[in-house]
Design a protein around this motif. Structure first.
Motif, PDB file in Angstrom:
ATOM      1  N   GLU A 126       0.837  -1.204   0.000  1.00 18.03           N
ATOM      2  CA  GLU A 126       0.000   0.000   0.000  1.00 18.03           C
ATOM      3  C   GLU A 126       0.873   1.256   0.000  1.00 18.03           C
ATOM      4  OE1 GLU A 126      -3.474  -2.028   2.699  1.00 18.03           O
ATOM      5  OE2 GLU A 126      -1.474  -1.642   3.484  1.00 18.03           O
ATOM      6  N   ALA A 127       1.925   1.229   0.797  1.00 15.33           N
ATOM      7  CA  ALA A 127       2.826   2.380   0.865  1.00 15.33           C
ATOM      8  C   ALA A 127       3.461   2.659  -0.496  1.00 15.33           C
ATOM      9  CB  ALA A 127       3.902   2.142   1.923  1.00 15.33           C
ATOM     10  N   GLU A 128       3.863   1.615  -1.189  1.00 13.59           N
ATOM     11  CA  GLU A 128       4.479   1.805  -2.509  1.00 13.59           C
ATOM     12  C   GLU A 128       3.481   2.376  -3.517  1.00 13.59           C
ATOM     13  OE1 GLU A 128       6.178  -2.107  -3.116  1.00 13.59           O
ATOM     14  OE2 GLU A 128       8.084  -1.467  -2.225  1.00 13.59           O
ATOM     15  N   THR A 129       2.217   1.984  -3.424  1.00 18.80           N
ATOM     16  CA  THR A 129       1.181   2.544  -4.301  1.00 18.80           C
ATOM     17  C   THR A 129       1.007   4.036  -4.021  1.00 18.80           C
ATOM     18  OG1 THR A 129       0.023   0.431  -4.452  1.00 18.80           O
ATOM     19  CG2 THR A 129      -1.272   2.412  -4.914  1.00 18.80           C
ATOM     20  N   ILE A 130       1.000   4.403  -2.749  1.00 16.20           N
ATOM     21  CA  ILE A 130       0.858   5.800  -2.345  1.00 16.20           C
ATOM     22  C   ILE A 130       2.044   6.620  -2.845  1.00 16.20           C
ATOM     23  CG2 ILE A 130       0.896   7.323  -0.319  1.00 16.20           C
ATOM     24  CD1 ILE A 130      -0.637   4.958   1.114  1.00 16.20           C
ATOM     25  N   ILE A 131       3.238   6.087  -2.678  1.00 10.20           N
ATOM     26  CA  ILE A 131       4.440   6.795  -3.132  1.00 10.20           C
ATOM     27  C   ILE A 131       4.447   6.956  -4.646  1.00 10.20           C
ATOM     28  CG2 ILE A 131       6.951   6.559  -3.374  1.00 10.20           C
ATOM     29  CD1 ILE A 131       7.026   5.608  -0.473  1.00 10.20           C
TER      30      ILE A 131
END
Length: 141
Positions: A11-16
Motif C-alpha cells: 500500500e505504501a508503494e502505491t501511495i508513493i
C-alpha cells in the motif's frame, strides 16, 4: 485487547507512486515518506533532484500526521503564539511539525498510517501528499 490496522509495504508503494506522479507533473522532485499508525517508516522515496535537507522534514510531516491524526497544516492555527498549542514543534525532540504536507491515512475512521512530503513549497508539498493519500486503498481489508 486491541486489534489495530496498519499500512503495509504494498500500500505504501502505491501511495508513493501516486505522489511521485503528481510531483513529476508539477516538475517538483520530492521526498516522500509513508509511516505506519505508530509513526514508524514503512517506505521512502527521494526523487532525483529533491532537496536532501527536506528528508527529515518529510519524515516529520508523516510522523506528525499519524500521531495527531490530522493533516499537519490543519494543526498550525492552534500552535501560533498565544494559542494553546504554541511550542508544539519543540516537543518530541523537534520531530513534530505544522508545515503542510503531512496527511493521515484512514480505514473506517481509524488512522493506519500517514504520508509526508517535502522539497517544494508548502502548497506543493500538500498537493503531492494529498495525491498520494487519494491513491490509498487498503489491501485485503
Amino acid at each position: 485487547m486491541l486489534n489495530m490496522l496498519s499500512i503495509g509495504l504494498e500500500e505504501a508503494e502505491t501511495i508513493i507512486a501516486a505522489a511521485s506522479t503528481a510531483a513529476s507533473a508539477m516538475n517538483v522532485p520530492q521526498n516522500i515518506a509513508v509511516v505506519d499508525a505508530a509513526g514508524h517508516l514503512v517506505a521512502f522515496r527521494r526523487m532525483d533532484g529533491a532537496k536532501f535537507s527536506s528528508i527529515d522534514i518529510a519524515l516529520a510531516k508523516a510522523y506528525t500526521a499519524a500521531g495527531a491524526r490530522k493533516a499537519t497544516g490543519d494543526i498550525l492555527p492552534a500552535t501560533l503564539p498565544g494559542q494553546p498549542g504554541f511550542g508544539l514543534q519543540s516537543l518530541n525532540g523537534g520531530r513534530l511539525t505544522t508545515l503542510g504536507g503531512g496527511v493521515p491515512l484512514e480505514v473506517d475512521g481509524q488512522v493506519v498510517g500517514a504520508i509526508g512530503v517535502s522539497s517544494g513549497s508548502v502548497d506543493q508539498d500538500r498537493q503531492v501528499a494529498e495525491a498520494g493519500a487519494r491513491a490509498f486503498r487498503p489491501i485485503g481489508g
